[in-house]
Design a protein around this motif. Structure first.
Motif: not given
Length: 224
Positions: A95-99, A114-117
């Protein structure tokens, strides 16, 4: 930008889709892990919002399968499971981020940006093919000293054709990449926008044309 939402809570999935559409994203929804993985494997999306607890196949397994297949689409896991072990499992799975839920809308949008960048190098401001120069930032197509403006859909279609130059693109592929999975557009829409682009190529007196191979698809080529 196209975002795949893999979420089995229908109300939340629709809320997310509405939020993203208001922010300029195109969305598709899958309500279980298996169908979500199938859509993700098409690689037609710029990002995936993935729930951890899903019927059919849980989100961790979906993510592991994506990464094992070499699919590096940015993924944000969105889940009520906030324990450290779960966050570590999600990040280790790729995962690139965990929200965690609950979340604020602006927080989710910021995380998505952020993850798109992180998803790769910035798209070039200029694309070229033959005697054409496409400038996405100002939606213009040029040939020599001539320039025409493109609509948003024309721009998406021309970018797709240039980035896949030399490769035949079927109507289904064009529909999926330009209009998205959830669109009600059909093959006639593809024909209409290809016709619009052909007229603009004629206005530019370009040596590039959009060729068609019957029953196979379309591609750009330079006139001989």
């Amino acid at each position: 930008m196209r975002v795949l939402i893999i979420e089995d809570e229908e109300r939340l999935a629709q809320t997310l889709a509405s939020l993203l559409k208001r922010s300029g994203y195109t969305t598709s929804i899958a309500g279980d892990g298996i169908s979500g993985l199938t859509l993700a494997e098409s690689r037609a999306f710029d990002a995936v919002i993935l729930d951890a607890m899903l019927p059919g196949m849980n989100g961790f397994d979906v993510l592991c399968r994506m990464r094992a297949d070499g699919n590096d689409t940015p993924v944000m896991m969105l889940t009520a499971r906030s324990e450290l072990a779960d966050r570590v499992q999600g990040l280790n799975a790729g995962a690139d981020y965990y929200l965690t839920k609950p979340f604020e809308n602006e927080e989710l949008l910021a995380c998505l940006r952020t993850i798109l960048r992180r998803g790769g190098a910035p798209a070039p401001d200029v694309l070229s093919f033959g005697d054409l120069t496409l400038t996405p930032s100002v939606s213009s197509l040029s040939c020599g000293d001539r320039t025409v403006s493109l609509s948003a859909r024309e721009l998406d279609l021309m970018q797709l054709l240039i980035r896949n130059s030399g490769q035949l693109l079927s109507k289904d592929t064009i529909l999926r990449k330009v209009w998205g999975y959830d669109s009600e557009a059909g093959p006639n829409s593809v024909e209409a926008y290809l016709s619009f682009l052909r007229k603009k190529l004629n206005l530019l007196s370009s040596n590039v044309r959009i060729s068609v191979t019957r029953n196979l698809g379309y591609k750009l080529e330079v006139k001989s």
